[in-house]
Design a protein around this motif. Sequence first.
Motif, short mmCIF file in Angstrom:
data_model
loop_
_atom_site.label_atom_id
_atom_site.label_comp_id
_atom_site.label_asym_id
_atom_site.label_seq_id
_atom_site.Cartn_x
_atom_site.Cartn_y
_atom_site.Cartn_z
N MET A 12 -26.14 -35.93 10.33
CA MET A 12 -27.04 -36.44 11.37
C MET A 12 -28.38 -36.84 10.75
N THR A 13 -29.00 -37.84 11.38
CA THR A 13 -30.31 -38.26 10.88
C THR A 13 -31.39 -38.16 11.96
N SER A 14 -30.99 -37.69 13.16
CA SER A 14 -32.02 -37.51 14.21
C SER A 14 -31.64 -36.35 15.12
N MET A 15 -32.67 -35.71 15.68
CA MET A 15 -32.47 -34.61 16.62
C MET A 15 -31.67 -35.08 17.84
N ALA A 16 -31.80 -36.37 18.18
CA ALA A 16 -31.08 -36.90 19.35
C ALA A 16 -29.57 -36.74 19.16
N GLU A 17 -29.10 -36.87 17.91
CA GLU A 17 -27.66 -36.69 17.66
C GLU A 17 -27.24 -35.25 17.94
N ALA A 18 -28.11 -34.31 17.59
CA ALA A 18 -27.81 -32.90 17.86
C ALA A 18 -27.83 -32.63 19.37
N GLU A 19 -28.75 -33.31 20.08
CA GLU A 19 -28.78 -33.16 21.54
C GLU A 19 -27.49 -33.69 22.16
N ASP A 20 -27.01 -34.83 21.64
CA ASP A 20 -25.74 -35.40 22.13
C ASP A 20 -24.59 -34.43 21.83
N MET A 21 -24.63 -33.82 20.65
CA MET A 21 -23.56 -32.88 20.30
C MET A 21 -23.56 -31.71 21.28
N ALA A 22 -24.74 -31.16 21.59
CA ALA A 22 -24.82 -30.04 22.54
C ALA A 22 -24.27 -30.47 23.90
N THR A 23 -24.59 -31.69 24.32
CA THR A 23 -24.07 -32.18 25.61
C THR A 23 -22.54 -32.22 25.60
N ARG A 24 -21.97 -32.73 24.50
CA ARG A 24 -20.50 -32.81 24.41
C ARG A 24 -19.88 -31.42 24.37
N ILE A 25 -20.53 -30.50 23.68
CA ILE A 25 -20.00 -29.12 23.60
C ILE A 25 -19.97 -28.50 25.00
N LEU A 26 -21.08 -28.67 25.76
CA LEU A 26 -21.14 -28.09 27.11
C LEU A 26 -20.12 -28.75 28.03
N GLU A 27 -19.90 -30.07 27.85
CA GLU A 27 -18.87 -30.75 28.65
C GLU A 27 -17.49 -30.20 28.32
N GLY A 28 -17.29 -29.88 27.04
CA GLY A 28 -16.00 -29.31 26.61
C GLY A 28 -15.71 -28.00 27.33
N TYR A 29 -16.77 -27.17 27.54
CA TYR A 29 -16.58 -25.91 28.26
C TYR A 29 -16.16 -26.18 29.71
#
Length: 199
Positions: free
Chosen positions: A43-60
Amino acid sequence: MSFAPTLEGARVRLRPVTRADVPALYRIFGDAKVMRYWSTPAMTSMAEAEDMATRILEGYEEKAWLQLAIEKKASPGLIGTCSIFAMHVASRRAELGYILDRACWGQGLMAEALDCIVSYAFDTLGLNRLEADIDPANLASEKALLRLGFKQEGFMPERWIVGGTLSDSAVFGLLARDWHARKGHETMCTEKPHAKGSI
Ligand SMILES: CC(C)(COP(=O)(O)OP(=O)(O)OC[C@H]1O[C@@H](n2cnc3c(N)ncnc32)[C@H](O)[C@@H]1OP(=O)(O)O)[C@@H](O)C(=O)NCCC(=O)NCCS
Protein backbone atom coordinates in the motif's frame (compact mmCIF):
# COMPACT_ATOMS: atom_id res chain seq x y z
CA MET A 1 -21.58 -17.53 18.02
CA SER A 2 -20.35 -14.70 15.84
CA PHE A 3 -18.89 -15.41 12.41
CA ALA A 4 -15.94 -13.21 13.47
CA PRO A 5 -14.86 -14.76 16.78
CA THR A 6 -12.21 -13.96 19.35
CA LEU A 7 -9.71 -16.82 19.66
CA GLU A 8 -6.88 -17.09 22.16
CA GLY A 9 -3.57 -18.92 22.07
CA ALA A 10 -0.94 -18.78 24.80
CA ARG A 11 0.51 -15.43 23.71
CA VAL A 12 -1.77 -14.21 20.92
CA ARG A 13 -5.38 -13.18 20.54
CA LEU A 14 -7.26 -13.23 17.23
CA ARG A 15 -10.14 -10.79 17.21
CA PRO A 16 -12.34 -8.90 14.76
CA VAL A 17 -10.67 -5.99 12.97
CA THR A 18 -12.03 -2.53 13.83
CA ARG A 19 -11.60 0.88 12.18
CA ALA A 20 -9.06 1.72 14.90
CA ASP A 21 -6.74 -0.85 13.26
CA VAL A 22 -6.38 1.15 10.03
CA PRO A 23 -2.97 2.73 10.88
CA ALA A 24 -1.57 -0.70 11.88
CA LEU A 25 -2.94 -2.27 8.68
CA TYR A 26 -1.19 0.48 6.71
CA ARG A 27 2.08 -0.04 8.63
CA ILE A 28 2.10 -3.76 7.77
CA PHE A 29 0.52 -3.82 4.28
CA GLY A 30 2.58 -0.76 3.33
CA ASP A 31 5.90 -2.42 4.23
CA ALA A 32 7.55 -3.50 0.96
CA LYS A 33 9.64 -6.18 2.72
CA VAL A 34 6.55 -7.75 4.32
CA MET A 35 4.68 -7.53 0.99
CA ARG A 36 7.48 -9.03 -1.10
CA TYR A 37 5.54 -12.27 -1.79
CA TRP A 38 1.99 -10.92 -1.40
CA SER A 39 -0.56 -11.04 -4.23
CA THR A 40 -0.91 -7.24 -4.31
CA PRO A 41 1.71 -4.45 -4.22
CA ALA A 42 2.50 -2.69 -0.93
CA MET A 43 0.00 0.00 0.00
CA THR A 44 1.09 3.56 -0.63
CA SER A 45 -1.71 5.45 1.14
CA MET A 46 -3.76 5.23 4.34
CA ALA A 47 -6.88 5.32 2.13
CA GLU A 48 -5.99 1.82 0.88
CA ALA A 49 -5.90 0.58 4.48
CA GLU A 50 -9.28 2.25 5.11
CA ASP A 51 -10.68 0.41 2.06
CA MET A 52 -9.22 -2.84 3.37
CA ALA A 53 -10.92 -2.33 6.76
CA THR A 54 -14.22 -1.66 4.96
CA ARG A 55 -13.90 -4.90 2.97
CA ILE A 56 -12.98 -6.86 6.09
CA LEU A 57 -16.06 -5.56 7.96
CA GLU A 58 -18.24 -6.36 4.92
CA GLY A 59 -16.81 -9.88 4.97
CA TYR A 60 -18.06 -10.31 8.56
CA GLU A 61 -21.54 -9.11 7.57
CA GLU A 62 -21.74 -11.27 4.47
CA LYS A 63 -20.11 -14.28 6.16
CA ALA A 64 -18.27 -14.65 2.89
CA TRP A 65 -14.71 -14.52 4.18
CA LEU A 66 -13.00 -13.90 7.49
CA GLN A 67 -9.93 -11.79 8.22
CA LEU A 68 -9.04 -11.49 11.91
CA ALA A 69 -6.57 -9.19 13.63
CA ILE A 70 -3.67 -10.81 15.50
CA GLU A 71 -2.49 -9.09 18.65
CA LYS A 72 -0.17 -9.98 21.53
CA LYS A 73 -2.18 -10.60 24.68
CA ALA A 74 0.49 -8.78 26.67
CA SER A 75 0.41 -5.65 24.47
CA PRO A 76 -2.82 -5.24 22.46
CA GLY A 77 -2.68 -3.66 19.01
CA LEU A 78 -2.83 -5.29 15.58
CA ILE A 79 0.46 -7.00 14.61
CA GLY A 80 -0.88 -9.03 11.70
CA THR A 81 -3.90 -10.79 10.27
CA CYS A 82 -5.06 -14.30 9.44
CA SER A 83 -7.71 -14.94 6.79
CA ILE A 84 -10.02 -17.67 5.63
CA PHE A 85 -11.16 -16.67 2.15
CA ALA A 86 -12.26 -18.08 -1.23
CA MET A 87 -14.75 -20.23 0.67
CA HIS A 88 -16.60 -22.84 -1.37
CA VAL A 89 -19.45 -23.65 0.98
CA ALA A 90 -20.75 -26.74 -0.85
CA SER A 91 -17.28 -28.26 -0.93
CA ARG A 92 -16.48 -27.06 2.62
CA ARG A 93 -13.14 -25.66 1.49
CA ALA A 94 -11.37 -22.32 1.75
CA GLU A 95 -7.96 -20.66 1.40
CA LEU A 96 -5.73 -19.54 4.25
CA GLY A 97 -3.85 -16.22 4.27
CA TYR A 98 -1.56 -14.67 6.89
CA ILE A 99 0.74 -11.72 7.41
CA LEU A 100 2.77 -10.47 10.37
CA ASP A 101 4.51 -7.20 11.23
CA ARG A 102 8.24 -7.60 10.47
CA ALA A 103 9.12 -6.61 14.06
CA CYS A 104 7.31 -9.79 15.23
CA TRP A 105 8.88 -12.37 12.89
CA GLY A 106 10.81 -15.32 14.29
CA GLN A 107 8.96 -15.56 17.63
CA GLY A 108 6.45 -18.29 16.84
CA LEU A 109 3.53 -15.85 17.06
CA MET A 110 2.17 -16.76 13.64
CA ALA A 111 2.44 -20.47 14.46
CA GLU A 112 0.12 -19.84 17.42
CA ALA A 113 -2.24 -17.65 15.41
CA LEU A 114 -2.49 -20.18 12.59
CA ASP A 115 -3.17 -22.98 15.05
CA CYS A 116 -6.13 -20.92 16.28
CA ILE A 117 -7.62 -20.09 12.90
CA VAL A 118 -7.11 -23.59 11.48
CA SER A 119 -8.85 -25.11 14.53
CA TYR A 120 -11.68 -22.63 14.07
CA ALA A 121 -11.94 -23.44 10.35
CA PHE A 122 -12.18 -27.19 10.89
CA ASP A 123 -13.91 -27.46 14.27
CA THR A 124 -16.34 -24.53 14.22
CA LEU A 125 -16.90 -23.65 10.56
CA GLY A 126 -16.85 -27.35 9.70
CA LEU A 127 -14.53 -27.00 6.72
CA ASN A 128 -13.08 -30.19 5.25
CA ARG A 129 -10.11 -28.72 3.40
CA LEU A 130 -7.84 -25.68 3.59
CA GLU A 131 -5.58 -24.52 0.78
CA ALA A 132 -2.70 -22.06 0.60
CA ASP A 133 -1.08 -20.58 -2.49
CA ILE A 134 2.43 -19.28 -1.80
CA ASP A 135 5.44 -18.10 -3.76
CA PRO A 136 7.89 -21.05 -3.68
CA ALA A 137 10.61 -18.56 -2.70
CA ASN A 138 8.67 -17.61 0.46
CA LEU A 139 10.46 -20.04 2.77
CA ALA A 140 9.10 -18.57 6.03
CA SER A 141 5.56 -19.08 4.74
CA GLU A 142 6.35 -22.63 3.58
CA LYS A 143 7.73 -23.44 7.05
CA ALA A 144 4.58 -22.08 8.68
CA LEU A 145 2.42 -24.35 6.51
CA LEU A 146 4.57 -27.46 6.97
CA ARG A 147 4.49 -26.90 10.74
CA LEU A 148 0.68 -27.13 10.58
CA GLY A 149 0.77 -30.36 8.56
CA PHE A 150 0.03 -28.85 5.13
CA LYS A 151 1.42 -30.83 2.19
CA GLN A 152 2.52 -29.38 -1.13
CA GLU A 153 0.10 -30.66 -3.77
CA GLY A 154 1.00 -28.64 -6.81
CA PHE A 155 3.05 -26.06 -8.63
CA MET A 156 1.68 -23.48 -11.06
CA PRO A 157 4.23 -21.50 -13.04
CA GLU A 158 3.72 -17.76 -13.59
CA ARG A 159 0.33 -17.72 -11.88
CA TRP A 160 0.66 -14.15 -10.60
CA ILE A 161 1.74 -10.81 -12.02
CA VAL A 162 2.17 -8.33 -9.16
CA GLY A 163 3.43 -4.85 -9.97
CA GLY A 164 4.68 -6.19 -13.32
CA THR A 165 6.62 -9.10 -11.76
CA LEU A 166 5.74 -12.69 -12.63
CA SER A 167 5.69 -15.26 -9.84
CA ASP A 168 4.93 -18.95 -9.46
CA SER A 169 2.54 -20.62 -7.03
CA ALA A 170 3.28 -23.57 -4.77
CA VAL A 171 -0.11 -24.94 -3.75
CA PHE A 172 -0.52 -26.55 -0.34
CA GLY A 173 -3.48 -28.39 1.18
CA LEU A 174 -4.60 -29.72 4.54
CA LEU A 175 -7.58 -32.01 5.18
CA ALA A 176 -9.59 -31.86 8.40
CA ARG A 177 -9.04 -35.56 9.05
CA ASP A 178 -5.27 -35.17 8.73
CA TRP A 179 -5.34 -32.16 11.06
CA HIS A 180 -7.30 -34.14 13.67
CA ALA A 181 -5.20 -37.27 13.24
CA ARG A 182 -1.86 -35.54 13.65
CA LYS A 183 -0.06 -37.56 16.26
CA GLY A 184 0.14 -35.67 19.49
CA HIS A 185 -1.63 -32.63 18.03
CA GLU A 186 -3.31 -30.52 20.65
CA THR A 187 -4.67 -27.14 19.77
CA MET A 188 -3.16 -24.24 21.69
CA CYS A 189 -6.32 -22.29 21.09
CA THR A 190 -9.58 -21.45 22.87
CA GLU A 191 -12.60 -19.50 21.60
CA LYS A 192 -13.67 -16.60 23.78
CA PRO A 193 -17.23 -15.26 24.12
CA HIS A 194 -17.75 -12.56 21.53
CA ALA A 195 -17.24 -9.04 22.88
CA LYS A 196 -20.41 -7.01 22.23
CA GLY A 197 -20.03 -4.21 19.71
CA SER A 198 -16.46 -5.03 18.80
CA ILE A 199 -17.15 -5.03 15.08
C1 LIG B 1 5.03 -15.93 6.78
C2 LIG B 1 5.28 -15.25 8.12
C3 LIG B 1 3.97 -14.92 8.78
C4 LIG B 1 6.08 -16.19 9.01
O1 LIG B 1 6.47 -15.49 10.16
P1 LIG B 1 7.44 -16.17 11.24
O2 LIG B 1 7.73 -15.19 12.27
O3 LIG B 1 8.56 -16.84 10.51
O4 LIG B 1 6.49 -17.33 11.77
P2 LIG B 1 6.26 -17.74 13.24
O5 LIG B 1 5.63 -16.61 14.01
O6 LIG B 1 5.51 -19.02 13.22
O7 LIG B 1 7.73 -17.95 13.81
C5 LIG B 1 8.43 -19.09 13.50
C6 LIG B 1 9.88 -18.90 13.90
O8 LIG B 1 9.94 -18.43 15.25
C7 LIG B 1 10.82 -19.28 16.01
N1 LIG B 1 10.29 -19.32 17.38
C8 LIG B 1 10.77 -18.57 18.37
N2 LIG B 1 10.08 -18.79 19.48
C9 LIG B 1 9.11 -19.70 19.18
C10 LIG B 1 8.07 -20.31 19.92
N3 LIG B 1 7.85 -20.04 21.20
N4 LIG B 1 7.25 -21.18 19.28
C11 LIG B 1 7.43 -21.47 17.98
N5 LIG B 1 8.41 -20.90 17.22
C12 LIG B 1 9.24 -20.03 17.83
C13 LIG B 1 10.79 -20.61 15.30
O9 LIG B 1 11.95 -21.33 15.56
C14 LIG B 1 10.68 -20.17 13.87
O10 LIG B 1 11.92 -19.84 13.34
P3 LIG B 1 12.44 -20.50 12.00
O11 LIG B 1 11.49 -20.05 10.92
O12 LIG B 1 13.81 -19.94 11.85
O13 LIG B 1 12.36 -21.97 12.22
C15 LIG B 1 6.09 -13.93 7.93
O14 LIG B 1 7.30 -14.24 7.32
C16 LIG B 1 5.35 -12.89 7.12
O15 LIG B 1 4.49 -12.17 7.63
N6 LIG B 1 5.70 -12.76 5.83
C17 LIG B 1 5.14 -11.76 5.00
C18 LIG B 1 3.72 -12.07 4.60
C19 LIG B 1 3.65 -13.35 3.83
O16 LIG B 1 4.48 -13.60 2.97
N7 LIG B 1 2.62 -14.15 4.14
C20 LIG B 1 2.38 -15.39 3.48
C21 LIG B 1 1.80 -15.14 2.17
S1 LIG B 1 1.22 -16.63 1.48
